[in-house]
Design a protein around this motif. Sequence first.
Motif, PDB file in Angstrom:
ATOM      1  N   LEU A  30       0.742  -1.162  -0.025  1.00  0.00           N
ATOM      2  CA  LEU A  30      -0.085  -0.094   0.288  1.00  0.00           C
ATOM      3  C   LEU A  30       0.708   1.186  -0.208  1.00  0.00           C
ATOM      4  O   LEU A  30       1.872   1.462   0.946  1.00  0.00           O
ATOM      5  CB  LEU A  30      -0.935   0.017   1.253  1.00  0.00           C
ATOM      6  N   SER A  95       3.061  -7.089   1.983  1.00  0.00           N
ATOM      7  CA  SER A  95       2.023  -6.586   2.673  1.00  0.00           C
ATOM      8  C   SER A  95       0.809  -6.672   1.807  1.00  0.00           C
ATOM      9  O   SER A  95       0.335  -7.734   1.663  1.00  0.00           O
ATOM     10  CB  SER A  95       2.337  -5.178   2.904  1.00  0.00           C
ATOM     11  N   ILE A  96      -0.048  -5.829   1.174  1.00  0.00           N
ATOM     12  CA  ILE A  96      -1.088  -5.959   0.632  1.00  0.00           C
ATOM     13  C   ILE A  96      -0.822  -6.615  -0.566  1.00  0.00           C
ATOM     14  O   ILE A  96      -1.638  -7.899  -1.151  1.00  0.00           O
ATOM     15  CB  ILE A  96      -1.967  -4.924   0.132  1.00  0.00           C
ATOM     16  N   ILE A 124      -4.878  -8.323   8.175  1.00  0.00           N
ATOM     17  CA  ILE A 124      -4.011  -7.218   8.589  1.00  0.00           C
ATOM     18  C   ILE A 124      -4.983  -6.076   9.216  1.00  0.00           C
ATOM     19  O   ILE A 124      -5.810  -5.572   8.520  1.00  0.00           O
ATOM     20  CB  ILE A 124      -3.229  -6.631   7.466  1.00  0.00           C
ATOM     21  N   ILE A 149       3.409   6.509   9.127  1.00  0.00           N
ATOM     22  CA  ILE A 149       3.518   5.420   8.102  1.00  0.00           C
ATOM     23  C   ILE A 149       5.186   5.401   8.084  1.00  0.00           C
ATOM     24  O   ILE A 149       5.356   4.198   8.170  1.00  0.00           O
ATOM     25  CB  ILE A 149       2.957   5.881   6.882  1.00  0.00           C
ATOM     26  N   ARG A 152       6.304   3.271  10.732  1.00  0.00           N
ATOM     27  CA  ARG A 152       5.948   1.655  10.617  1.00  0.00           C
ATOM     28  C   ARG A 152       6.932   1.224   9.585  1.00  0.00           C
ATOM     29  O   ARG A 152       7.091  -0.357   9.582  1.00  0.00           O
ATOM     30  CB  ARG A 152       4.531   1.346  10.067  1.00  0.00           C
ATOM     31  N   TRP A 153       7.129   1.966   8.333  1.00  0.00           N
ATOM     32  CA  TRP A 153       7.840   1.412   7.293  1.00  0.00           C
ATOM     33  C   TRP A 153       9.348   1.120   7.652  1.00  0.00           C
ATOM     34  O   TRP A 153       9.802   0.117   7.169  1.00  0.00           O
ATOM     35  CB  TRP A 153       7.648   2.349   5.997  1.00  0.00           C
ATOM     36  N   TYR A 179      -5.061   4.984  -2.885  1.00  0.00           N
ATOM     37  CA  TYR A 179      -4.628   4.484  -1.386  1.00  0.00           C
ATOM     38  C   TYR A 179      -6.023   4.025  -0.474  1.00  0.00           C
ATOM     39  O   TYR A 179      -5.890   2.933   0.192  1.00  0.00           O
ATOM     40  CB  TYR A 179      -4.049   5.652  -0.491  1.00  0.00           C
ATOM     41  N   ILE A 186      -7.839  -4.156   1.917  1.00  0.00           N
ATOM     42  CA  ILE A 186      -7.467  -5.145   3.072  1.00  0.00           C
ATOM     43  C   ILE A 186      -8.492  -4.994   4.377  1.00  0.00           C
ATOM     44  O   ILE A 186      -8.723  -6.136   4.778  1.00  0.00           O
ATOM     45  CB  ILE A 186      -6.183  -4.055   3.624  1.00  0.00           C
ATOM     46  N   SER A 212       3.899  -2.386  11.117  1.00  0.00           N
ATOM     47  CA  SER A 212       2.444  -2.725  10.322  1.00  0.00           C
ATOM     48  C   SER A 212       2.097  -4.128  10.491  1.00  0.00           C
ATOM     49  O   SER A 212       0.856  -4.543  10.529  1.00  0.00           O
ATOM     50  CB  SER A 212       2.578  -2.302   8.843  1.00  0.00           C
ATOM     51  N   HIS A 238       8.920  -2.266   7.778  1.00  0.00           N
ATOM     52  CA  HIS A 238       7.874  -2.963   7.077  1.00  0.00           C
ATOM     53  C   HIS A 238       8.450  -3.225   5.643  1.00  0.00           C
ATOM     54  O   HIS A 238       7.776  -3.896   5.003  1.00  0.00           O
ATOM     55  CB  HIS A 238       6.607  -2.058   6.995  1.00  0.00           C
TER      56      HIS A 238
HETATM   57  O1  LIG Z   1       0.939   0.354   7.955  1.00  0.00           O
HETATM   58  C1  LIG Z   1       1.071   0.501   6.620  1.00  0.00           C
HETATM   59  O2  LIG Z   1       0.701   1.621   6.064  1.00  0.00           O
HETATM   60  C2  LIG Z   1       1.821  -0.272   5.901  1.00  0.00           C
HETATM   61  C3  LIG Z   1       0.839  -1.375   5.051  1.00  0.00           C
HETATM   62  C4  LIG Z   1      -0.059  -2.174   5.575  1.00  0.00           C
HETATM   63  C5  LIG Z   1      -0.790  -2.967   4.291  1.00  0.00           C
HETATM   64  C6  LIG Z   1       0.107  -2.528   3.370  1.00  0.00           C
HETATM   65  O3  LIG Z   1       0.084  -2.758   2.409  1.00  0.00           O
HETATM   66  O4  LIG Z   1       1.099  -1.739   3.673  1.00  0.00           O
END
Ligand SMILES: O=C(O)CC1=CCC(=O)O1
Length: 262
Positions: A30, A95-96, A124, A149, A152-153, A179, A186, A212, A238
């Motif tokens: 994402l 992630s996604i 998630i 973000i 988390r990344w 987004y 998700i 994340s 992440h």
């Molecule tokens: O938390 C985030 O922004 C990261 C994230 C969650 C799902 C994804 O694809 O990225």
Amino acid sequence: MLIADLGDVRLHYRDEGPRDAPAVVFANSLGTDLRLWDKILPYLPGGLRIIRYDKRGHGLSSCPPAPYSMGALIGDAERLMDHLGLRDAVFVGLSIGGMIAQGLAVKRPDLLRAMVLSNTAAKIGTREMWQERIDAVRGGGIEALADAIMERWFSRAFRETVELEAWRNMLIRQPAEGYIGCSAAIAGTDFLTSTSGLTLPTLAIAGSEDGSTPPDLVRETAALIPHSHFEIIRGAGHLPCVEKPREYARLLTAFLAEHGHV
Ligand SMILES: O=C(O)CC1=CCC(=O)O1
């Protein structure tokens, strides 16, 4: 520039390496586009066909109005692979992108030889959490969430490097509609039951500092799939393919070799 016209959506993609080589398809997370994978490419072995794409609502792909369903995102990956005539590929989803991998493995096992579930899970967050995020982006744009973000990344150490601004720019320059659309996908996804039925060879990768999808969450998803292999990349958040590209490529290369793909 390569564009796959899939009818209701046009996907921007890159297709590198010999056409008849073993294929590796990368699906990003994402708020990122296909450049997410740039840093690992120099560390991958030659002789692979590498396909990367911008999922709908991201990068240079078309951006239909939100919300999107996970089924639509899985269908996009499936149609892109059919469009390119890909079979027996290794699908790497972050992630996604890892949710797309799980759904694709259930729907079209004929397309896949193996998958890499990177920084992902069968489920998630919660619907409420994603709705709050959607509301925040509707109210203030992606920029309103960007600092949180980044935490988390990326690990603290990476957030102090000059690269941070570029990745933050990638995030805030994605279309807000895309987004939001993917956040809704998700929010509506719970693959616990379907992923439990998978037998595809699977490598799961976590980042020790991932805010994340923390390592335990990734491990729980990996544990649903018999004989899956779980690895943690230390000192990465992440997006370990950005923070630790050499380690990421090493894990991926070993997995490809184990499954006769290099
Ligand atoms: O938390 C985030 O922004 C990261 C994230 C969650 C799902 C994804 O694809 O990225």
